[in-house]
Design a protein around this motif. Structure first.
Motif, short mmCIF file in Angstrom:
data_model
loop_
_atom_site.label_atom_id
_atom_site.label_comp_id
_atom_site.label_asym_id
_atom_site.label_seq_id
_atom_site.Cartn_x
_atom_site.Cartn_y
_atom_site.Cartn_z
N ASP A 8 59.57 11.42 2.55
CA ASP A 8 58.71 10.83 3.57
C ASP A 8 57.94 11.93 4.30
N LEU A 9 56.90 11.51 5.00
CA LEU A 9 56.02 12.48 5.68
C LEU A 9 56.78 13.35 6.68
N PRO A 10 57.67 12.80 7.53
CA PRO A 10 58.40 13.67 8.46
C PRO A 10 59.21 14.75 7.75
N THR A 11 59.83 14.42 6.63
CA THR A 11 60.60 15.42 5.88
C THR A 11 59.69 16.51 5.34
N ARG A 12 58.53 16.11 4.82
CA ARG A 12 57.60 17.09 4.28
C ARG A 12 57.05 18.00 5.37
N LEU A 13 56.70 17.43 6.51
CA LEU A 13 56.20 18.25 7.62
C LEU A 13 57.27 19.21 8.10
N PHE A 14 58.49 18.72 8.22
CA PHE A 14 59.60 19.59 8.61
C PHE A 14 59.71 20.77 7.65
N HIS A 15 59.67 20.47 6.36
CA HIS A 15 59.84 21.51 5.34
C HIS A 15 58.79 22.60 5.47
N TRP A 16 57.53 22.23 5.53
CA TRP A 16 56.47 23.23 5.54
C TRP A 16 56.37 23.96 6.88
N LEU A 17 56.66 23.27 7.97
CA LEU A 17 56.68 23.94 9.27
C LEU A 17 57.83 24.94 9.33
N THR A 184 58.70 8.68 -12.30
CA THR A 184 60.00 8.38 -12.90
C THR A 184 59.98 7.04 -13.60
N ASP A 185 60.90 6.86 -14.52
CA ASP A 185 61.07 5.56 -15.17
C ASP A 185 62.33 4.87 -14.66
N LEU A 186 62.96 5.45 -13.64
CA LEU A 186 64.17 4.88 -13.07
C LEU A 186 63.83 3.86 -11.98
N GLU A 187 64.65 2.87 -11.86
CA GLU A 187 64.51 1.90 -10.77
C GLU A 187 65.42 2.32 -9.63
N GLN A 188 64.84 3.02 -8.69
CA GLN A 188 65.57 3.54 -7.55
C GLN A 188 64.85 3.19 -6.25
N PRO A 189 65.58 3.15 -5.13
CA PRO A 189 64.93 2.82 -3.85
C PRO A 189 63.89 3.87 -3.47
N ALA A 190 62.79 3.42 -2.93
CA ALA A 190 61.77 4.34 -2.41
C ALA A 190 62.07 4.64 -0.94
N ALA A 191 61.75 5.83 -0.52
CA ALA A 191 61.93 6.19 0.89
C ALA A 191 60.92 5.42 1.74
N LYS A 192 61.39 4.78 2.80
CA LYS A 192 60.47 4.11 3.72
C LYS A 192 59.66 5.15 4.46
N ASP A 193 58.35 4.98 4.45
CA ASP A 193 57.47 6.01 5.02
C ASP A 193 56.28 5.37 5.71
N GLY A 194 56.55 4.30 6.44
CA GLY A 194 55.48 3.60 7.13
C GLY A 194 55.34 4.02 8.58
N LEU A 195 54.52 3.29 9.32
CA LEU A 195 54.27 3.62 10.72
C LEU A 195 55.53 3.59 11.57
N PRO A 196 56.42 2.59 11.43
CA PRO A 196 57.64 2.60 12.26
C PRO A 196 58.48 3.86 12.06
N GLN A 197 58.63 4.28 10.81
CA GLN A 197 59.42 5.48 10.54
C GLN A 197 58.75 6.72 11.12
N ARG A 198 57.44 6.78 11.03
CA ARG A 198 56.74 7.96 11.54
C ARG A 198 56.75 8.00 13.06
N LEU A 199 56.69 6.85 13.71
CA LEU A 199 56.79 6.82 15.17
C LEU A 199 58.18 7.22 15.63
N LEU A 200 59.20 6.78 14.89
CA LEU A 200 60.56 7.20 15.21
C LEU A 200 60.70 8.70 15.06
#
Length: 218
Positions: A8-17, A184-200
């Motif tokens: 998700d975007l918060p994880t990516r921003l954390f990583h690069w910062l 991927t060709d696997l059926e796995q859950p996607a990380a929620k990365d919408g506005l509510p998650q980003r506001l949190l």
């Protein structure tokens, strides 16, 4: 094959910062002098980032949660023997999980020792006046010598692992941490990365920044 949101975007921003801040910390710490002012600022920035990541590890996206990559010793052993499950390559694999936890621990120890350090000349950590002199002396020695060496060595090892996965296993780790998606060709859950998650994430980040600023003002 389909595209799956893993980071998700918060994880990516954390990583690069965090990457930018750690590089700045190493450079400013080695330069010394007036650069130590930036060293302190970056240190508190890393404190805020790590506090955020610890919280995000419980409420963040599916693949960013600690529960998702807390593997048992048996799972790690099987992975090392080439008996891993395909989904282990989507998020953090068992070996990558060890690297992440080790890096978090190394950074936390380096931060804690920095907060307690005192060079007895011009710079002292905000917590040094609250600790016994013996603790301050040990923290100062660890921060300037062993801790710095361990951190640099672990970062170098982390970079070598990324290069290995990129060149020999054809796993584009850097690209995934930029885009957030993996094919991927696997059926796995996607990380929620919408506005509510980003506001949190924003609320948590502001709270962590405020706490770090309070520590700096002590």
């Amino acid at each position: 094959m389909h595209s799956l949101r893993v980071w998700d975007l918060p994880t990516r921003l954390f990583h690069w910062l965090l990457v930018a801040a750690v590089i700045g910390l190493v450079v400013s710490g080695n330069l010394g002098g007036s650069w130590m002012n930036w060293h302190f600022r970056l240190g508190h920035a890393v404190l805020a980032l790590l506090l955020f990541r610890l919280l995000w590890g419980f409420v963040g996206g599916y693949w960013s949660r600690f529960a998702q990559f807390s593997y048992s010793p048996l799972t790690l052993w099987r992975y090392l023997r080439g008996q891993s499950r395909p989904e282990h390559e989507l998020g953090h694999s068992p070996t990558a999980a060890l690297s992440v936890f080790a890096l978090l621990l190394i950074l936390l120890l380096q931060l804690a020792s920095g907060l307690l350090s005192d060079d007895e000349i011009a710079f002292s950590g905000p917590l040094s006046r609250f600790a016994p002199a013996e603790w301050v002396s040990l923290a100062t020695a660890y921060h300037a010598e062993w801790g710095k060496a361990i951190l640099i060595a672990w970062v170098a090892l982390h970079l070598l692992a990324i290069i290995y996965y990129q060149l020999f296993r054809k796993v584009p780790l850097v690209a995934a941490m930029v885009s957030g998606d993996k094919a991927t060709d696997l059926e796995q859950p996607a990380a929620k990365d919408g506005l509510p998650q980003r506001l949190l994430a924003l609320a948590l980040a502001l709270g962590c920044a405020a706490l770090s600023a309070w520590v700096a003002s002590l």
